[in-house]
Write an enzyme that holds these catalytic residues in place. Structure first.
Site, PDB file in Angstrom:
ATOM      1  N   SER A  34     101.244  71.970  34.106  1.00 32.34           N
ATOM      2  CA  SER A  34     102.363  71.106  34.124  1.00 32.34           C
ATOM      3  C   SER A  34     102.767  70.785  32.545  1.00 32.34           C
ATOM      4  CB  SER A  34     101.607  69.385  35.324  1.00 32.34           C
ATOM      5  OG  SER A  34     101.943  70.017  36.581  1.00 32.34           O
TER       6      SER A  34
ATOM      7  N   HIS B  89      93.461  83.754  35.171  1.00 35.18           N
ATOM      8  CA  HIS B  89      93.934  82.916  35.641  1.00 35.18           C
ATOM      9  C   HIS B  89      93.940  82.011  36.891  1.00 35.18           C
ATOM     10  CE1 HIS B  89      97.568  80.165  37.179  1.00 35.18           C
ATOM     11  NE2 HIS B  89      98.134  80.047  36.503  1.00 35.18           N
TER      12      HIS B  89
ATOM     13  N   GLU C 166      94.804  81.679  39.730  1.00 36.06           N
ATOM     14  CA  GLU C 166      95.472  81.852  40.612  1.00 36.06           C
ATOM     15  C   GLU C 166      94.848  82.483  40.851  1.00 36.06           C
ATOM     16  OE1 GLU C 166      99.282  80.768  39.748  1.00 36.06           O
ATOM     17  OE2 GLU C 166      99.521  79.296  40.007  1.00 36.06           O
TER      18      GLU C 166
ATOM     19  N   LYS D  62     104.749  83.766  36.672  1.00 37.79           N
ATOM     20  CA  LYS D  62     103.971  83.839  38.188  1.00 37.79           C
ATOM     21  C   LYS D  62     105.019  85.042  38.897  1.00 37.79           C
ATOM     22  CE  LYS D  62     101.866  80.381  37.702  1.00 37.79           C
ATOM     23  NZ  LYS D  62     101.358  78.739  38.144  1.00 37.79           N
TER      24      LYS D  62
ATOM     25  N   ASN E  61     104.875  81.605  31.728  1.00 36.47           N
ATOM     26  CA  ASN E  61     104.142  82.878  33.462  1.00 36.47           C
ATOM     27  C   ASN E  61     105.298  82.396  34.013  1.00 36.47           C
ATOM     28  OD1 ASN E  61     102.239  83.950  35.162  1.00 36.47           O
ATOM     29  ND2 ASN E  61     101.257  82.548  34.741  1.00 36.47           N
TER      30      ASN E  61
ATOM     31  N   GLU F  71      93.299  75.286  31.206  1.00 37.69           N
ATOM     32  CA  GLU F  71      94.032  75.074  31.507  1.00 37.69           C
ATOM     33  C   GLU F  71      93.565  74.595  33.901  1.00 37.69           C
ATOM     34  OE1 GLU F  71      98.426  77.528  32.041  1.00 37.69           O
ATOM     35  OE2 GLU F  71      96.817  78.203  33.575  1.00 37.69           O
TER      36      GLU F  71
ATOM     37  N   GLY G  16     101.070  73.465  38.407  1.00 34.35           N
ATOM     38  CA  GLY G  16     101.807  72.740  39.435  1.00 34.35           C
ATOM     39  C   GLY G  16     102.175  71.545  40.569  1.00 34.35           C
TER      40      GLY G  16
HETATM   41  P1  PGA Z   1     102.782  74.710  35.419  1.00 37.27           P
HETATM   42  O1  PGA Z   1     102.042  76.343  36.071  1.00 37.27           O
HETATM   43  O2  PGA Z   1     103.332  74.887  34.159  1.00 37.27           O
HETATM   44  O3  PGA Z   1     103.457  75.497  36.865  1.00 37.27           O
HETATM   45  O4  PGA Z   1     102.096  73.786  36.454  1.00 37.27           O
HETATM   46  C1  PGA Z   1     101.209  76.557  34.808  1.00 37.27           C
HETATM   47  C2  PGA Z   1     100.028  78.000  34.444  1.00 37.27           C
HETATM   48  O5  PGA Z   1      99.589  77.737  35.826  1.00 37.27           O
HETATM   49  O6  PGA Z   1      99.808  78.871  34.446  1.00 37.27           O
END
Ligand code: PGA
Length: 251
Positions: free
Chosen positions: A209, A93, A95, A11, A9, A163, A169
């Site tokens: 992560s 997601h 976010e 983003k 992803n 997640e 992140g």
């Molecule tokens: P990350 O994000 O691997 O940067 O922690 C995962 C995600 O939000 O899908």
């Protein structure tokens, strides 16, 4: 057997200059047994499709609208994603749920639209840190799954990604036992709702992560069929070793 899946992803990162990562990833994994998907920003789907042609890499969007077309400024429909080369779309997601106030019901409507277009919906669920600390994780995950997953889901048109919001992140990850508890719970819920056949065929990804250094441990957890990777999917140098770990786990 569930085919393992590594989805990246990107983003809101990357531009045309990032497309070389697709070439490098395809060169590192020319014929993986696992499925490897990149979800770039929507503006990059068409050039990414052209770049990925002739490789086993597949593409996905990061969101879609629930309606097929209409007066929805700034939105993208599932059909548009498909025409641009996507086979998958990430929905719900954290976010999107956080930044755009997306509810479970909206995520379900989007996933229904995506599935109707022949896309596979990667529906994301995950608890906040405060919810985990209050021992509410499974209640939260169960509620999000009930609300967000469409009735017509199958192993072909649905993937569920666990997640934990506090792991995205941050460099923090749950323990293997914590991941296993949630994934076993998600599997049981899917089997109860859709029957054992469909319930066992839906792939369950862990996200938050994931890095080359922890991928092997995470992929060894029961009912983890792959990963949804954010930051470490932006370069082939970081993502290809995660795919390698998945390939090793699949063996
Ligand atoms: P990350 O994000 O691997 O940067 O922690 C995962 C995600 O939000 O899908």
């Amino acid at each position: 057997m569930r085919r393992r899946l590594a989805a990246g992803n990107w983003k809101m990162n990357g531009g045309l200059a990032s497309l070389g990562e697709i070439d490098a990833l395809a060169a590192a994994h020319p014929a993986p047994r696992s499925e490897v998907v990149i979800c770039p920003p929507a503006t990059l789907l068409v050039p990414a499709r052209d770049r990925a042609r002739g490789t086993p890499l597949r593409l996905g969007g990061q969101d879609c609208h629930a309606e097929p077309a209409g007066a929805h400024t700034g939105d993208i429909s599932a059909a548009m994603l498909k025409e641009a080369g996507a086979a998958y779309v990430i929905l719900g997601h954290s976010e999107r749920r956080g930044d755009h106030g997306e509810t479970g019901e909206l995520v379900r409507a989007k996933a229904t639209a995506a599935q109707a277009e022949g896309l596979t919906a990667i529906v994301c669920v995950g608890e906040q840190l405060s919810e985990r600390e209050a021992a509410n994780t499974l209640d939260i995950i169960g509620g999000q799954m009930s609300a967000s997953i469409p009735d017509g889901s199958t192993g072909h048109n649905l993937v569920v990604a666990y997640e934990p919001v506090w792991a995205i992140g941050t460099g923090r990850t749950p323990t293997p036992d914590q991941i296993g508890e949630v994934h076993d719970f998600m599997r049981a819920r899917l089997e109860r709702r859709f029957g054992a056949g469909v319930g066992r065929s839906v792939r369950l990804l862990y996200g938050g992560s994931v890095r080359a250094g922890n991928a092997e441990t995470i992929f060894a957890v029961s009912n983890v069929d792959g990963a949804l990777v954010g930051g470490a999917s932006l370069t082939a140098a970081e993502f290809a070793p995660i795919v390698s770990a998945l390939e090793a786990a699949a063996g």
